[in-house]
Scaffold this motif. Structure first.
Motif, PDB file in Angstrom:
ATOM      1  N   UNK A 412      11.528 -13.557   8.874  1.00 12.73           N
ATOM      2  CA  UNK A 412      10.653 -12.019   8.485  1.00 12.73           C
ATOM      3  C   UNK A 412      11.193 -10.955   7.985  1.00 12.73           C
ATOM      4  N   UNK A 413      10.164  -9.951   6.829  1.00 10.89           N
ATOM      5  CA  UNK A 413      10.417  -9.015   6.209  1.00 10.89           C
ATOM      6  C   UNK A 413       9.216  -7.742   6.412  1.00 10.89           C
ATOM      7  N   UNK A 414       9.670  -6.470   6.107  1.00 15.46           N
ATOM      8  CA  UNK A 414       8.653  -6.086   5.610  1.00 15.46           C
ATOM      9  C   UNK A 414       8.019  -6.140   5.156  1.00 15.46           C
ATOM     10  N   UNK A 415       7.852  -6.958   3.628  1.00 13.48           N
ATOM     11  CA  UNK A 415       7.762  -6.851   2.980  1.00 13.48           C
ATOM     12  C   UNK A 415       6.510  -8.073   3.435  1.00 13.48           C
ATOM     13  N   UNK A 416       6.795  -8.827   4.003  1.00 12.99           N
ATOM     14  CA  UNK A 416       5.791  -9.834   4.803  1.00 12.99           C
ATOM     15  C   UNK A 416       5.064  -9.355   5.889  1.00 12.99           C
ATOM     16  N   UNK A 417       5.602  -8.360   6.338  1.00 12.66           N
ATOM     17  CA  UNK A 417       3.971  -7.906   7.824  1.00 12.66           C
ATOM     18  C   UNK A 417       3.365  -6.910   6.531  1.00 12.66           C
ATOM     19  N   UNK A 418       3.731  -6.382   5.730  1.00  9.50           N
ATOM     20  CA  UNK A 418       2.846  -5.672   4.845  1.00  9.50           C
ATOM     21  C   UNK A 418       1.538  -6.311   4.459  1.00  9.50           C
ATOM     22  N   UNK A 419       1.703  -8.094   4.424  1.00 11.30           N
ATOM     23  CA  UNK A 419       0.940  -8.709   3.407  1.00 11.30           C
ATOM     24  C   UNK A 419      -0.207  -8.884   4.079  1.00 11.30           C
ATOM     25  N   UNK A 420       0.058  -8.646   6.152  1.00 13.05           N
ATOM     26  CA  UNK A 420      -1.079  -8.181   6.603  1.00 13.05           C
ATOM     27  C   UNK A 420      -2.458  -7.339   6.204  1.00 13.05           C
ATOM     28  N   UNK A 421      -1.670  -6.172   5.978  1.00 12.93           N
ATOM     29  CA  UNK A 421      -3.401  -4.905   5.150  1.00 12.93           C
ATOM     30  C   UNK A 421      -3.978  -6.140   4.613  1.00 12.93           C
ATOM     31  N   UNK A 422      -3.626  -6.330   2.821  1.00  9.21           N
ATOM     32  CA  UNK A 422      -3.852  -6.693   1.751  1.00  9.21           C
ATOM     33  C   UNK A 422      -5.250  -8.513   2.436  1.00  9.21           C
ATOM     34  N   UNK A 423      -4.653  -9.291   3.280  1.00  9.39           N
ATOM     35  CA  UNK A 423      -5.105 -10.225   3.398  1.00  9.39           C
ATOM     36  C   UNK A 423      -6.645  -9.601   4.435  1.00  9.39           C
ATOM     37  N   UNK A 424      -5.907  -8.676   5.639  1.00  8.52           N
ATOM     38  CA  UNK A 424      -7.287  -8.067   5.684  1.00  8.52           C
ATOM     39  C   UNK A 424      -8.703  -7.175   5.037  1.00  8.52           C
ATOM     40  N   UNK A 425      -8.491  -6.803   3.824  1.00  8.16           N
ATOM     41  CA  UNK A 425      -9.183  -6.145   2.917  1.00  8.16           C
ATOM     42  C   UNK A 425      -9.940  -6.999   2.450  1.00  8.16           C
ATOM     43  N   UNK A 426      -9.065  -8.538   1.977  1.00  4.41           N
ATOM     44  CA  UNK A 426      -9.404  -9.612   1.655  1.00  4.41           C
ATOM     45  C   UNK A 426     -11.208 -10.623   2.511  1.00  4.41           C
ATOM     46  N   UNK A 427     -10.667 -10.018   3.326  1.00  9.19           N
ATOM     47  CA  UNK A 427     -12.207 -10.923   4.603  1.00  9.19           C
ATOM     48  C   UNK A 427     -12.913  -9.408   4.497  1.00  9.19           C
ATOM     49  N   UNK A 428     -12.843  -7.952   4.652  1.00  3.58           N
ATOM     50  CA  UNK A 428     -13.848  -7.158   4.640  1.00  3.58           C
ATOM     51  C   UNK A 428     -14.596  -7.358   3.969  1.00  3.58           C
ATOM     52  N   UNK A 429     -14.254  -6.985   2.050  1.00  2.00           N
ATOM     53  CA  UNK A 429     -15.289  -7.057   1.149  1.00  2.00           C
ATOM     54  C   UNK A 429     -15.896  -8.158   0.668  1.00  2.00           C
TER      55      UNK A 429
END
Length: 455
Positions: A412-429
């Motif tokens: 686990x790293x902060x970069x991996x945790x931060x990837x949750x946000x672009x994953x969410x944005x893709x689904x919303x688009x």
């Protein structure tokens, strides 16, 4: 008073950009206004105080989005009234909005006076930062009335195409906050509490001086004190338009609070690092955020004027220009996150943690150029319920689960945790594109016309 911008006639790109830029400038100053607390505390106080301001700011942001979401209802209604050339009705909308937001702000203040320790505990604030966080949130909550006043004023003028008056208000607040932060934190060494005091006093100064300026200039629509009343019909309409925006923004904010709680369990350095990164993200996301507001007013005016095709052209222009800005911001966030983070902190461990988290947001910066324009377009059309639904799917269906799973991974790293946000944005688009093509009222109307022609 300077004439308001009519966005329903003439060229599209030039007027849209001229309307968006003051909103962007206001958001820059508003973000700076909030970031100054962390900046000054990061230079003159301990990491515990940095963590307190970072966590406390997230709580205050959740309250603010309730107000700004409802204020979007005022912007949409006034924008449609302006586009329909019914300026004589704007005064009644303004009066009802004043009553609504006054009652809301007093209610939120009362809730926070009693519930702040509970909220801070739920966020798993580090033990050494717990009391500082409670103090920061309690003091800032005393200024909720001024937050409501500022956003009410801004929503009124943006609806009429005036983005400069809200800019003046936030300029005043930002200047006052910088001076008071230096006084309370750097000089008096009050830490997180000093930053909170500076925030409240600067908000009050901004609202008072803004009202004086507005009184001197005059208003572009008929208005009197008699119109300040609880008009049930108008208030229900504001709530109908704004409540889905407020609920969506609130629950999305809660999803980021959940991520904060997840990160806080990793220790005070990770907490402070993500807090710094989130402040920087406020600046990084300024351009798409500005387009959300300007697109809402632009589309509302054109829908009110019966020009849906012009509204769609504005959406395309917004996406194109926002994406160009997004490329620049994404580059700096991904490759120079450590340098950007030095603005808010000096501890080397905190800087590394912040830079690592920013890399995930760099990806999202490109994606939100499309998502935020879609959201502004649907808000302007009055499709705020759909905006709420897609936001909830992104926040609770993707962002929180992915961030939690990433935090539990062995590497686990902060970069991996931060990837949750672009994953969410893709689904919303994906959801927004589907609704734009097959679910929006304009598309349904167009399909109905085609069926009549076939028959």
């Amino acid at each position: 008073m300077k004439k308001n911008t009519d966005l329903t006639q003439g060229k599209i790109l030039g007027p849209l950009m001229r309307f968006t830029l003051p909103i962007m400038a206001a958001l820059i100053l508003q973000t700076l206004y909030g970031a100054v607390d962390l900046l000054v505390v990061g230079q003159f106080a301990s990491p515990a105080s940095v963590s307190a301001v970072a966590t406390g700011s997230q709580v205050l942001y959740s309250l603010t989005v309730i107000i700004t979401g409802l204020a979007m209802g005022v912007t949409i209604i006034i924008g449609q009234q302006f586009g329909q050339r019914r300026e004589h009705e704007i005064g009644n909308t303004v009066g009802a909005g004043i009553c609504l937001f006054a009652a809301l702000s007093l209610t939120l203040t009362a809730v926070m006076m009693f519930m702040t320790p509970v909220f801070v505990r739920l966020l798993h604030a580090p033990p050494e930062a717990f009391e500082y966080t409670v103090q920061y949130v309690m003091i800032c909550s005393a200024g909720i009335l001024f937050i409501a006043a500022y956003n009410t004023l801004g929503s009124i003028f943006r609806g009429m195409g005036d983005a400069r008056t809200p800019l003046i208000a936030v300029m005043i607040a930002c200047a006052a906050n910088i001076l008071l932060d230096l006084l309370f934190v750097a000089t008096f060494r009050l830490g997180a509490s000093g930053a909170a005091l500076a925030t409240v006093f600067s908000q009050a100064i901004s609202v008072v001086l803004s009202l004086i300026i507005i009184k001197k200039r005059g208003l572009a629509f008929p208005f009197s004190r008699k119109q300040i009343q609880f008009d049930r019909k108008i208030i229900l309409r504001i709530v109908k338009m704004g409540a889905p925006c407020a609920l969506q923004d609130l629950l999305v904010s809660i999803s980021f609070l959940a991520i904060t709680a997840i990160v806080n369990q990793l220790g005070v350095i990770a907490s402070a690092g993500v807090g710094v990164a989130e402040k920087l993200c406020g600046f990084i996301m300024l351009v798409p955020s500005a387009y959300t507001q300007s697109m809402s007013a632009y589309v509302a005016q054109n829908i009110g004027a019966g020009q849906p095709k012009r509204a769609i052209k504005g959406l395309y222009y917004g996406m194109l220009t926002s994406f160009c800005f997004g490329i620049i911001m994404s580059y700096f966030a991904f490759f120079h996150g450590d340098l950007l983070s030095r603005v808010f902190a000096k501890d080397s461990a905190v800087l590394l943690a912040s830079a690592e988290y920013l890399k995930g947001y760099a990806i999202d910066t490109l994606l939100v150029s499309f998502l935020f324009c879609f959201i502004g377009y649907f808000n302007g059309c009055g499709c705020t319920t759909f905006v709420m639904i897609q936001g909830l799917i992104g926040a609770f269906g993707v962002r929180i689960p992915v961030s939690y799973l990433m935090s539990r991974a062995a590497d686990a790293s902060l970069f991996h945790i931060a990837l949750a946000t672009p994953c969410s944005t893709v689904i919303q688009i994906v959801f927004c594109f589907w609704f734009f093509k097959w679910g929006s009222p304009y598309f349904q109307k167009k399909q109905g016309m085609r069926q009549k022609i076939i028959r």
